[in-house]
Design a protein around this motif. Structure first.
Motif, PDB file in Angstrom:
ATOM      1  N   LYS A  58       0.857  -1.198   0.000  1.00 49.93           N
ATOM      2  CA  LYS A  58       0.000   0.000   0.000  1.00 49.93           C
ATOM      3  C   LYS A  58       0.889   1.242   0.000  1.00 49.93           C
ATOM      4  O   LYS A  58       1.768   1.386   0.855  1.00 49.93           O
ATOM      5  N   SER A  59       0.669   2.126  -0.961  1.00 47.42           N
ATOM      6  CA  SER A  59       1.631   3.197  -1.221  1.00 47.42           C
ATOM      7  C   SER A  59       1.661   4.249  -0.112  1.00 47.42           C
ATOM      8  O   SER A  59       0.729   4.373   0.680  1.00 47.42           O
ATOM      9  N   PHE A  60       2.746   4.990  -0.123  1.00 44.63           N
ATOM     10  CA  PHE A  60       2.850   6.114   0.806  1.00 44.63           C
ATOM     11  C   PHE A  60       1.729   7.124   0.539  1.00 44.63           C
ATOM     12  O   PHE A  60       1.173   7.692   1.480  1.00 44.63           O
ATOM     13  N   HIS A  61       1.423   7.324  -0.744  1.00 43.15           N
ATOM     14  CA  HIS A  61       0.329   8.232  -1.103  1.00 43.15           C
ATOM     15  C   HIS A  61      -0.942   7.901  -0.325  1.00 43.15           C
ATOM     16  O   HIS A  61      -1.584   8.780   0.257  1.00 43.15           O
ATOM     17  N   ARG A  71      -1.288   5.884   2.331  1.00 44.08           N
ATOM     18  CA  ARG A  71      -1.090   5.949   3.781  1.00 44.08           C
ATOM     19  C   ARG A  71      -1.176   7.401   4.271  1.00 44.08           C
ATOM     20  O   ARG A  71      -1.741   7.691   5.306  1.00 44.08           O
ATOM     21  N   TRP A  72      -0.593   8.305   3.472  1.00 41.36           N
ATOM     22  CA  TRP A  72      -0.626   9.734   3.840  1.00 41.36           C
ATOM     23  C   TRP A  72      -2.057  10.237   3.824  1.00 41.36           C
ATOM     24  O   TRP A  72      -2.490  10.979   4.718  1.00 41.36           O
ATOM     25  N   LYS A  73      -2.786   9.806   2.783  1.00 41.08           N
ATOM     26  CA  LYS A  73      -4.162  10.258   2.635  1.00 41.08           C
ATOM     27  C   LYS A  73      -4.999   9.799   3.835  1.00 41.08           C
ATOM     28  O   LYS A  73      -5.772  10.577   4.403  1.00 41.08           O
ATOM     29  N   ARG A  94      -3.887   8.942   6.803  1.00 42.86           N
ATOM     30  CA  ARG A  94      -3.363   9.569   8.010  1.00 42.86           C
ATOM     31  C   ARG A  94      -3.848  11.023   8.125  1.00 42.86           C
ATOM     32  O   ARG A  94      -4.161  11.506   9.194  1.00 42.86           O
TER      33      ARG A  94
END
Lengths: 462, 241
Positions: free
Chosen positions: A449-452, A454-456, A458
């Motif tokens: 699962k991408s950082f994109h 995960r950031w979204k 979070r």
């Protein structure tokens, strides 16, 4: 013709490469110590670079000055446009002077020209007098390194070779091997009609040629026979004797870690009346063979090279595959730029890709040639002429398409993560198509699962 | 407090998002506000290194547009991508005056992660704690093009409870080289093998690096060998308290 990869594949992990690895490391360690012990080295490199670039920028003028000066002291100059003209000149000269035996000191340029073959085809005997080159000649081999032609051979192999070819009892003691070679060569020096050498540095102002060796064979080759022919790559000039001394400061240190090579011969013209030794005739063959083309092109900086071999010794690719994998006279990082530039990019288009662009070559180059940048430029050129790895084009175009549209890029990452979930262990052991080249020796972590995303999650969509 | 922009790089985004999170955690702990420009994708380095400049340029221009619209320092957990943004993108767009100016602006604001901590923030102890022993592999582009060497060493040396042991030939390339790994697989794998031998010989239980590309390569090789040595980006080590 085989490719770099095919040639490399048959060499990797063999005893010659193991020998070469040890030798290359020893050279680079010696270089590092020598540089540390010589604080002005960095300044000296800047000066050497400036001298070389200045000379290249004014090469026509300095070549003319060199030729005039040399003729003024009784030397002969011949400008050869290509290998054929260069070889033909030497062959004709040898015929005209009834030459039967020729002694040679080490010269990469004559390897490039295949001069020995041309002379031998005319019935002349050509004897290599550099110990490494002699071994190469006896073994019917090719040099694997710019300054140490038999870096890939062990003393045990050389012992066997000498036993076979020179009829001496086997020994692997380096001092005895040297003595055997010396005894073999001495009478040949004295009976040779012609000596052929390369040129490390030519001095425009005085018409002098400088030949650097560690064995003294260069001194004998250039002075004992009645005719001396020096083969000069058209780019290997400096303006003055003072400039030459700057190049010498960085040359031996970079090559072997020596302050200066054991023999530095500066020769200005043939023997003058009343002088006890030296040749009756001195001919300098100035060879272009593609150099003007390189000078006018995007890789011209590579002509600043002073052939120390330091870039080979530190190159992790060279250390893995050895010099023969490069398939031409000039191996290693410098060869990967010089060979396609001098000759044919079509034929040599894989050489610029034989590098990880790690930059170790630039770090040690005594004239700071930006080899990684030149490799990148040549890769670009090979893509433009469609001689490079064109299989990459479609995937890279598709990737560039996604990477210039953030929505598409995020969809690509999501797709990757979905595929990645299929691999329960988190590892991919086999990839299809070109990816198989990766999984032949390495596993690949599955995309997650991408950082994109995960950031979204979070930051609740900020 | 100052705001920094995080450029995670495409490989971290797809394969190692925990590295991005570690960078965020650590920078926030140091009192910075971290922003993540959501339009970011790939700097174009893979295409650039392979000689495909048209494709590389398109990605570089996109990256410039995204980053130039932000403010503050731009931090990348990758020496090679930072090198692309700082040195190569300005060259790639040099023919266009507007883009060229943007490239200069962006390059001036861009930093590799550990050099940002040490050189810009003047922080060498991030009060991290760890266990066991680690050894450090220096990635080529950060090391030689950006001068990143002492920064990660000093940061690691200040991690409480973790010992750093020397890695033989720590500055020698692991053989990844982007598409080199696919184009010259046998050579790449032979280089990797040497690196893995050195890592195993170091006796460390964790291999640390500053570039996820090299680390993917090293991790893939170690996994194939069945090794239990852990592979960590330096941000993951430094974020741990």
């Amino acid at each position: 013709m085989t490719s770099f990869l095919e040639r490399a594949r048959s060499d990797i992990g063999t005893p010659p490469i193991a020998a070469l690895q040890i030798g290359a490391r020893r050279f680079s360690d010696h270089r590092a110590h020598a540089v540390e012990a010589f604080p002005p080295m960095d300044d000296m490199r800047d000066r050497a670079r400036a001298i070389r670039l200045h000379t290249l920028a004014n090469l026509d003028r300095y070549l003319a000055q060199f030729a005039d000066a040399l003729e003024g002291v009784g030397g002969h100059v011949f400008f050869a446009a290509d290998a054929h003209e260069a070889n033909e000149y030497v062959v004709q000269l040898a015929h005209a002077r009834n030459v039967e035996r020729i002694v040679k000191s080490k010269s990469m340029l004559t390897e490039e020209l295949h001069l020995n073959d041309a002379l031998e085809a005319e019935g002349m005997e050509v004897v290599e007098t550099d110990l490494g080159e002699l071994i190469v000649q006896l073994a019917n081999d090719r040099p694997s390194h710019i300054i140490a032609p038999v870096l890939h051979k062990t003393r045990f192999e050389i012992g066997t070779l000498f036993e076979e070819k020179l009829g001496v009892p086997y020994t692997d003691d380096p001092i005895q091997l040297n003595t055997i070679a010396r005894r073999h060569l001495r009478p040949l020096f004295l009976t040779a009609d012609m000596g052929i050498s390369g040129v490390n540095i030519a001095v425009a102002q005085t018409g002098s040629i400088c030949i650097v060796t560690n064995e003294g064979n260069g001194r004998l080759t250039t002075t004992a026979p009645r005719i001396h022919v020096a083969m000069l790559g058209a780019e290997r000039l400096v303006p003055s004797i003072g400039d030459m001394s700057v190049i010498l400061e960085v040359l031996a240190r970079s090559a072997t870690g020596q302050k200066l090579s054991v023999y530095t011969n500066v020769l200005t013209g043939p023997r003058r009346p009343g002088e006890p030794d030296g040749p009756d005739e001195l001919h300098v063959v100035i060879v272009d063979n593609g150099r003007s083309k390189v000078l006018a092109g995007p890789s011209s900086e590579i002509l600043a090279c002073i052939r120390c071999g330091a870039c080979l010794n530190v190159c992790p690719v060279y250390r893995t595959v050895g010099g023969h994998a490069y398939g031409s006279t000039y191996p290693g990082p410098v060869g990967s730029v010089l060979t396609p530039a001098l000759f044919d990019l079509d034929e040599w288009s894989d050489l610029p890709y034989a590098s990880t662009l790690c930059g170790a070559c630039l770090e040690v180059c005594p004239v700071r040639i930006d080899i990684p940048r030149l490799l990148l430029d040549q890769r670009n050129l090979s893509v433009q002429t469609r001689t490079g790895p064109m299989w990459m084009r479609r995937p890279l175009r598709a990737y560039a398409g996604a990477a210039t549209h953030p929505g598409r890029f995020r969809a690509l990452l999501r797709a990757g993560a979905v595929i990645g979930r299929l691999f329960r262990t988190g590892w991919i052991r086999r990839l299809p198509w070109r990816g198989a080249a990766w999984t032949r020796g390495r596993d690949l972590q599955a995309p997650v699962k991408s950082f994109h995303r995960r950031w979204k999650e979070r930051n609740r969509g900020s | 407090m100052a705001t920094v922009q995080l450029f995670v790089t495409c490989l971290v985004d797809a394969f190692a998002p925990q590295v991005g999170e570690a960078v965020v955690d650590l920078l926030e702990r140091l009192g910075l506000t971290v922003e993540f420009p959501f339009g970011q994708t790939c700097c174009g380095q893979p295409a650039f290194n392979a000689g495909f400049r048209d494709e590389a340029r398109r990605m570089a221009v996109h990256t410039l547009e995204v980053l130039d619209a932000t403010e503050g320092m731009i931090v990348l957990p990758s020496g090679s991508c930072a090198d692309m943004v700082i040195r190569h993108i300005p060259d790639l767009v040099a023919d266009d005056p507007d883009l060229s100016e943007a490239a200069q602006r962006v390059a001036a604001r861009t930093r590799e992660f550990t050099s940002f901590l040490v050189d810009d923030l003047d922080v060498t102890d991030v009060e991290a704690t760890g266990a066991g022993s680690c050894t450090l592999h220096h990635s080529c582009h950060g090391l030689r093009n950006l001068g990143v060497k002492s920064q990660p060493e000093r940061l690691l040396d200040n991690v409480q409870g973790m010992d750093r042991v020397e890695l033989a030939d720590a500055t020698e390339c692991c053989g990844f080289g982007g598409l080199f790994a696919l184009e010259m697989p046998d050579v790449s794998i032979a280089m990797l093998d040497r690196k893995l031998d050195n890592i195993e010989a170091s006796g460390a239980d964790t291999i640390v690096g500053g570039d996820i590309s090299c680390l993917l390569h090293i991790a893939g090789g170690l996994h194939r060998r069945g090794s239990s040595i852990e592979v960590r980006h330096i941000a993951e080590i430094l974020a741990k308290r």
